[in-house]
Design an enzyme around this catalytic site. Structure first.
Site, PDB file in Angstrom:
ATOM      1  N   SER A  71       0.930  -1.233  -0.112  1.00 25.36           N
ATOM      2  CA  SER A  71      -0.064   0.088   0.030  1.00 25.36           C
ATOM      3  C   SER A  71       0.858   1.300  -0.041  1.00 25.36           C
ATOM      4  O   SER A  71       1.860   1.353   0.701  1.00 25.36           O
ATOM      5  CB  SER A  71      -1.000   0.117   1.264  1.00 25.36           C
ATOM      6  OG  SER A  71      -1.707   1.245   1.334  1.00 25.36           O
ATOM      7  N   ARG A  72       0.453   2.267  -0.826  1.00 29.24           N
ATOM      8  CA  ARG A  72       1.176   3.531  -0.879  1.00 29.24           C
ATOM      9  C   ARG A  72       0.444   4.441   0.164  1.00 29.24           C
ATOM     10  O   ARG A  72       1.007   5.715   0.429  1.00 29.24           O
ATOM     11  CB  ARG A  72       1.146   4.115  -2.169  1.00 29.24           C
ATOM     12  CG  ARG A  72       1.948   3.321  -3.304  1.00 29.24           C
ATOM     13  CD  ARG A  72       1.880   3.996  -4.846  1.00 29.24           C
ATOM     14  NE  ARG A  72       2.674   3.327  -5.660  1.00 29.24           N
ATOM     15  CZ  ARG A  72       4.084   3.569  -5.916  1.00 29.24           C
ATOM     16  NH1 ARG A  72       4.697   4.626  -5.410  1.00 29.24           N
ATOM     17  NH2 ARG A  72       4.701   2.792  -6.922  1.00 29.24           N
ATOM     18  N   SER A  73      -0.687   3.944   0.796  1.00 24.10           N
ATOM     19  CA  SER A  73      -1.415   5.199   1.537  1.00 24.10           C
ATOM     20  C   SER A  73      -0.626   5.715   2.760  1.00 24.10           C
ATOM     21  O   SER A  73      -0.512   6.827   2.951  1.00 24.10           O
ATOM     22  CB  SER A  73      -2.726   4.268   2.059  1.00 24.10           C
ATOM     23  OG  SER A  73      -3.738   4.173   0.991  1.00 24.10           O
TER      24      SER A  73
ATOM     25  N   LYS B 296     -13.107  -4.425   1.644  1.00 24.97           N
ATOM     26  CA  LYS B 296     -14.206  -3.318   1.149  1.00 24.97           C
ATOM     27  C   LYS B 296     -15.432  -3.776   1.212  1.00 24.97           C
ATOM     28  O   LYS B 296     -16.550  -2.954   1.357  1.00 24.97           O
ATOM     29  CB  LYS B 296     -13.570  -2.877  -0.093  1.00 24.97           C
ATOM     30  CG  LYS B 296     -12.122  -2.294   0.011  1.00 24.97           C
ATOM     31  CD  LYS B 296     -11.536  -1.897  -1.396  1.00 24.97           C
ATOM     32  CE  LYS B 296     -12.004  -0.521  -1.911  1.00 24.97           C
ATOM     33  NZ  LYS B 296     -11.645  -0.159  -2.981  1.00 24.97           N
TER      34      LYS B 296
ATOM     35  N   ASN C 236     -14.572   2.291   1.236  1.00 26.82           N
ATOM     36  CA  ASN C 236     -12.987   2.289   1.413  1.00 26.82           C
ATOM     37  C   ASN C 236     -12.423   3.327   2.459  1.00 26.82           C
ATOM     38  O   ASN C 236     -11.508   3.393   2.776  1.00 26.82           O
ATOM     39  CB  ASN C 236     -12.266   2.573   0.029  1.00 26.82           C
ATOM     40  CG  ASN C 236     -12.688   4.155  -0.338  1.00 26.82           C
ATOM     41  OD1 ASN C 236     -13.686   4.748  -0.026  1.00 26.82           O
ATOM     42  ND2 ASN C 236     -11.849   4.827  -1.008  1.00 26.82           N
TER      43      ASN C 236
ATOM     44  N   GLY D 211     -15.676  -5.519 -11.493  1.00 26.27           N
ATOM     45  CA  GLY D 211     -15.226  -5.696  -9.984  1.00 26.27           C
ATOM     46  C   GLY D 211     -15.763  -4.454  -9.032  1.00 26.27           C
ATOM     47  O   GLY D 211     -16.359  -3.555  -9.718  1.00 26.27           O
TER      48      GLY D 211
ATOM     49  N   GLY E 125      -3.305   6.039 -13.132  1.00 32.69           N
ATOM     50  CA  GLY E 125      -4.138   5.580 -12.051  1.00 32.69           C
ATOM     51  C   GLY E 125      -3.637   6.185 -10.722  1.00 32.69           C
ATOM     52  O   GLY E 125      -4.267   6.054  -9.841  1.00 32.69           O
TER      53      GLY E 125
END
EC number: 1.1.1.25
Length: 279
Positions: free
Chosen positions: A20-22, A71, A92, A136, A246
């Site tokens: 994750s880049r969060s 999610k 999310n 999805g 993205g």
């Protein structure tokens, strides 16, 4: 520790979570705005999800982001679910309210449109059909957002026709389902083209939909951001299209949660993008 001195905690829950880049994004924003707070990645197994969500507010968490595979599951564990999260069937962003209730939202769709408006400012969603590949959770968020901004028709193709048909039944007559073998034949006159599948992602099969019918006036975006320049974007750019990667969607979808948790609406700009890419 008193309420006055408590440092707010937020984080991201999923499994796996190491990619994750969060944490890099929220950590950058906290430093940029001189805010007290911490953002913590947590690998949470499905079997532990309910207990973890119950414990987080007691540990000082004010909310969290949610990623795969939780999610959809958190919708059933939240006390308050926004209309858009209910329509998408996934959340999310969670906010742990002071009254003890869990508030669930989905900001993927608004992150998607904000990314296009920032990086393709001439984009006119009402000007023609949109093509969406994939059915999805990401596709559901994108389709909800496209309908909201006035796209007249959505042509949907997915490798599993049944999933696409189910999505159409939820979103209505604007969505037209096509077999995956026709994925390249539905591009003519489309003004917005979106890949929501994992095709082209590092470690996944290559994206191989033929783009001969691509409208050079279309805006083409790929939700994949590893790599940033996917095969789809390279070929679309060669065809004369405006392309948008993205990463911006990830940045924009994160901003509303950060504001709710830490009290500042963060900027999504080149400095933010560079900080996340450098992490």
């Amino acid at each position: 520790m008193t309420e006055l001195t408590r440092i707010p905690l937020a984080g991201v829950i999923g499994s796996p979570i190491a990619h994750s880049r969060s944490p890099a994004l929220h950590g950058y924003w906290l430093k940029r705005y001189g805010l007290k707070g911490h953002y913590i990645p947590m690998d949470v197994a499905q079997a532990d999800l309910r207990d973890v969500l119950a414990a987080m507010p007691r540990m000082g968490f004010v909310g969290c982001n949610v990623t795969i595979p939780h999610k959809e599951s958190v919708i059933g564990l939240a006390d308050i679910v926004t209309d858009r999260a209910a329509l998408i069937g996934a959340a999310n962003t969670l906010i742990f309210r002071k009254d003890g209730k869990i508030y669930a939202d989905n900001t993927d769709g608004t992150g998607f449109t904000a990314n296009l408006r920032q990086n393709a400012p001439a984009w006119q969603p009402q000007s023609g059909p949109a093509v969406v590949w994939g059915a999805g959770g990401a596709a559901r968020a994108v389709i909800a957002a496209l309908i909201e901004v006035g796209v007249p028709e959505i042509r949907l193709a997915n490798r599993s026709r049944a999933r696409a048909d189910a999505l159409r039944s939820d979103f209505g007559a604007k969505v037209h389902v096509h077999d995956w073998v026709q994925a390249g034949n539905i591009l003519e006159d489309a003004m917005t083209v979106v890949n929501t599948t994992s095709l082209g992602m590092v470690g996944k099969p290559e994206f191989r939909v033929p783009l001969d019918a691509l409208n050079p006036k279309a805006v083409v975006t790929d939700l994949v951001y590893a790599p940033l320049r996917t095969r789809l974007l390279v070929e679309a750019e060669a065809a004369g299209c405006r392309t948008v990667d993205g990463l911006g969607m990830l940045l924009h979808q994160a901003a509303p949660g950060f504001e709710r948790w830490f009290g500042v609406r963060p900027e999504v700009d080149e400095e933010t993008r560079a900080a996340v890419l450098a992490a």
